[in-house]
Write an enzyme that holds these catalytic residues in place. Structure first.
Site, PDB file in Angstrom:
ATOM      1  N   ASP A   1      43.065  49.600  35.844  1.00 27.04           N
ATOM      2  CA  ASP A   1      44.204  49.045  36.561  1.00 27.04           C
ATOM      3  C   ASP A   1      45.267  50.148  36.681  1.00 27.04           C
ATOM      4  O   ASP A   1      45.115  51.245  36.142  1.00 27.04           O
ATOM      5  CB  ASP A   1      44.744  47.787  35.856  1.00 27.04           C
ATOM      6  CG  ASP A   1      45.519  46.890  36.833  1.00 27.04           C
ATOM      7  OD1 ASP A   1      45.879  47.362  37.920  1.00 27.04           O
ATOM      8  OD2 ASP A   1      45.771  45.722  36.497  1.00 27.04           O
TER       9      ASP A   1
HETATM   10  C1  BGC Z   1      47.658  44.901  39.158  1.00 27.35           C
HETATM   11  C2  BGC Z   1      46.333  44.745  39.848  1.00 27.35           C
HETATM   12  C3  BGC Z   1      46.360  45.382  41.207  1.00 27.35           C
HETATM   13  C4  BGC Z   1      46.794  46.823  41.075  1.00 27.35           C
HETATM   14  C5  BGC Z   1      46.820  47.556  42.396  1.00 27.35           C
HETATM   15  C6  BGC Z   1      48.179  46.311  39.229  1.00 27.35           C
HETATM   16  O1  BGC Z   1      49.477  46.397  38.779  1.00 27.35           O
HETATM   17  O2  BGC Z   1      47.541  44.485  37.828  1.00 27.35           O
HETATM   18  O3  BGC Z   1      45.992  43.398  39.941  1.00 27.35           O
HETATM   19  O4  BGC Z   1      45.106  45.275  41.812  1.00 27.35           O
HETATM   20  O5  BGC Z   1      48.091  46.857  40.516  1.00 27.35           O
HETATM   21  O6  BGC Z   1      47.844  47.148  43.209  1.00 27.35           O
END
Ligand code: BGC
Length: 761
Positions: free
Chosen positions: A288
């Site tokens: 993530d």
């Molecule tokens: C979130 C994810 C997301 C990623 C990309 C993160 O902060 O937890 O769910 O896909 O950002 O935007």
């Protein structure tokens, strides 16, 4: 049993999951030859480059921004990018990759297409309340068509984190509390995004997230620690991720949280032993947003050390943090990792690109014509409206105040009533709120004869602390110039002149989603005051709610005439809600998350264990598992949702009193529509294992059927129950059904059911 001995058993005992979307052998061989050839030409830097996923463009979805991306692409130091779309923007970057970089390796283009791309569907929690897998798949299919027409090849969806804690703002992004339903939804979404063939121009890679257990964060506080028994993990939290893997999901995102002492992003047991060895996952794992860097504050070492840990654990791609990009080569030189570790991850990313057909056509998703004709089409909007109607849940309807009479005089009140901005909810991707339909507009569209007086009544958010934070993130709430008293006065005077007040309240869309944990789930005080004042007029009050999570609605339930939960219903929210309010569509949504009476009851969920001292309801019965200041039961249980009509269930009949081996048992009920409207009902089957080698939940959803009954019509609904439906992970993590007595419950929600019993021989 010790953790390690359980693990050994796990590896031995659990069969591999077989993913769909697997290539025929000859194709697979061809792909491997192609990739080996390519990797033969790649430098170490270029291989590490494939593991790098910076964020570019319009959206900021994390704490830092990527820098110098164009130059890095040119040097072969980027495997994919995210947060940008449109054929023009994507072409510009793909051009650099395939025209200016040495090996011309195409990029992946990722984005959070979570509940629609431009045509926005209800937030996932709302979508799940349809209990309709074909519609959920359809929403993902439309999202993939639009996203792929806009240059995207990869969505960071589905989010399948089970959660039992509505304090956690990200509950909105998932499908609620149930592993069985969550698994079906995970599968439907993967299928919708990827189809059966990733080579299609309108198929994109799905990414199941957040692996794993992110929804069980302590105290409902985002990014917080999870500590959980293997028993609970396997039976209650892991099934939806596994269902996505079994459905052939191409990628997995590791979660931010700590799991039993090892954060997911560094957790080899999770990312390799469970995901790959037990479940047979063959795609790639992405961290993530800065998830690898965050292993530093988690306390696992410096950036170089944690990058080694993540790579070795099984993370293949580093989102934004550049831990891989800036430290892996040094770790290789210092022999902390081997080239095989890098090759493994690099190969997985190249495989995904190959499977999409990007090596044959890097511009596969770049087509201005498609972007102009396939996005936000009238048909997509019509589908979004139809799906939104089915996601709304009627929580209360006294004296049939709903549906509204089409000639009624209505006081339409509340900061969310004449509001487009919030309709599309959080994580609404490329959605344009200006294209959304407000409730006021919707009512005028679908019932022009209504006599509507609108009054705002209150600011959406008055609390300065919350206001400051959500406005910083783009909520754009401009406090009204009128005082709270004046706003309420107008609303009350409009109500006095009307037959009925429709009051639209709840959260701002940006009070849900990432980093929006709350400790109170009440309506904000200024909104509550408005509601109280309107209710005090004595006129019937219909409360229409918009919110990203269950709220605590004890006062509302006791005092207003009707409550319609609408979540954030998407681009067509206003039309869909108006259709339900006026009876053009008879509501059929059912809750997928329990609504508590109060925050003190959290975590609260229907499939809990029994305790040795279950409470029977006798207040004077002291030594029982209970509260002295609150019931144990929720306000609205899992599976709950009313209709404008009424359904009566017959007692359950079973085809036999015992079940053996490969037999199936038929459990049937007859459901009759006894009210004045045609309508749909979700008939739900729950099972309880009465005696087990480990304690078992008081009820578990094991099946459901959504049926349509004309008024007066009856239908027999039969569920086939086999031994498979009775299996669970025992304490050795064997997936078994244990002989003994079982109870079957069939009903309209998890509380109001008819019972029968049988024995598994
Ligand atoms: C979130 C994810 C997301 C990623 C990309 C993160 O902060 O937890 O769910 O896909 O950002 O935007």
């Amino acid at each position: 049993m010790k953790y390690t001995s359980i693990l050994t058993c796990l590896l031995g005992c659990v069969s591999l999951g077989y993913a769909q979307n697997k290539m025929p052998q000859a194709e697979e061989k061809k792909m491997q030859v192609f990739i080996s050839n390519l990797m033969g030409k790649m430098t170490v830097d270029e291989k590490i480059g494939q593991l790098n996923l910076p964020s570019v463009g319009f959206d900021v979805t994390g704490p830092i921004l990527s820098q110098g991306v164009d130059e890095k692409i040119e040097k072969g130091l980027v495997g994919g990018v995210f947060n940008t779309y449109t054929p023009q923007a994507v072409r510009k970057l793909q051009d650099i990759a395939v025209k200016q970089s040495r090996l011309k390796i195409p990029l992946l283009f990722g984005y959070d297409v979570v509940h629609g791309h431009k045509t926005i569907f209800p937030i996932p929690l709302g979508l799940s309340c349809t209990w309709d897998m074909s519609l959920i798949e359809k929403s993902a299919r439309i999202a993939a068509k639009e996203a792929s027409a806009d240059g995207l090849s990869w969505t960071f969806s589905p989010m399948v984190d089970i959660t039992r804690d509505p304090r956690w703002g990200r509950m909105s992004e998932g499908s609620g509390e149930d592993p069985y339903l969550g698994s079906l939804i995970a599968k439907a979404m993967v299928k919708g995004y990827q189809t059966n063939s990733l080579t299609r121009k309108d198929a994109i890679l799905a990414c199941v997230k957040h692996f794993a257990l992110y929804g069980a964060a302590e105290s409902g506080r985002d990014y917080n620690t999870t500590d959980m028994s293997l028993n609970r993990m396997y039976n209650e939290y892991l099934p939806p991720y596994r269902a996505a893997v079994n459905a052939g999901v191409a990628s997995v995102m590791s979660s931010f949280n700590d799991i039993n002492g090892v954060p997911a992003t560094a957790n080899k047991w999770l990312l390799t032993d469970v995901l790959r060895k037990q479940w047979g996952f063959s795609g790639f794992v992405v961290s993530d947003y800065t998830g690898i860097n965050e292993l530093v504050p988690h306390g696992l070492g410096n950036l170089q050390q944690v990058s080694v840990l993540a790579l070795k654990a099984g993370v293949d791609m580093d989102m934004v943090g550049e831990g891989f990009l800036t430290t892996l080569k040094q770790s290789l030189n210092e022999k902390k990792i081997s080239i095989a570790d890098i090759d493994r991850a690099c190969r997985r990313i190249l495989e995904a690109k190959y499977k999409l057909g990007l090596f044959s056509d890097p511009y596969k998703y770049i087509n201005e014509q498609r972007a102009a004709t396939e996005i936000l089409t009238p048909q997509n909007r019509a589908d979004a409206r139809m799906i939104a109607e089915r996601s709304l849940v009627l929580l209360k309807n006294d004296k049939q105040v709903l549906p509204l009479k089409k000639s009624a005089r209505i006081a339409l009140i509340g900061p969310l009533a004449d509001n487009r901005r919030d309709m599309i909810g959080n994580w609404s991707a490329a959605g344009d709120w200006q294209k959304a339909v407000s409730i006021l507009e919707g009512l005028k569209n679908v019932a022009p004869q209504l006599d509507i007086t609108y009054a705002k009544g209150a600011n959406l958010v008055d609390d300065p602390l919350i206001l400051k934070q959500i406005n910083h993130n783009g909520a754009d709430i401009v406090p009204d110039k009128r005082s709270p008293e004046e706003l309420i006065r107008d609303a009350v005077s409009a109500t006095k002149k009307a037959d009925v007040a429709v009051v639209v309240l709840g959260e701002s869309a940006l009070m849900g989603g990432e980093a929006t944990s709350r400790t109170s789930l009440d309506l904000l005080p200024n909104q509550k005051e408005l509601l109280k004042a309107v209710t005090a007029t004595g006129k019937p009050v219909v409360l229409v709610l918009m919110n990203s999570r269950p709220l605590t609605l004890e006062w509302e339930d006791a005092n207003v005439s009707a409550i319609l939960e609408t979540w954030f219903a998407g681009t067509e929210a206003g039309n869909a809600i108006a259709n339900v309010l006026t009876g053009n569509y008879n509501p059929s949504g059912k809750l997928t998350a329990t609504f508590p009476h109060n925050v003190g009851q959290i975590p609260i969920y229907y499939n809990h264990k029994n305790t040795g001292r279950p409470y029977s309801g006798d207040l004077m019965d002291k030594y029982k598992s209970r509260y002295i200041d609150s019931p144990n039961e929720p306000l609205y249980p899992f599976g709950y949702g009313l209709s404008y009509t009424t359904f009566i269930y017959s007692p359950v009949t079973l085809s036999a009193a015992t079940l053996t081996g490969t037999q199936t048992l038929q459990a049937s009920v007859t459901v009759t529509n006894t009210g004045n409207f045609d309508g749909e009902e979700v008939v739900q089957l729950y099972i309880r294992d009465m005696v087990g080698s480990i304690t078992r939940p008081v009820k578990e959803l094991k099946g459901f059927e959504k049926i349509f009954l004309k008024k007066g019509e009856s239908r027999k609904v039969t569920f086939n129950i086999s031994v498979n439906d009775l299996k669970f992970y025992n304490n050795s993590l064997n997936y078994v059904a244990e002989p003994g007595d079982f109870k079957i419950f069939i009903g309209t929600n998890s509380r109001d059911v008819q019972e029968a019993s049988f024995t598994l021989k």
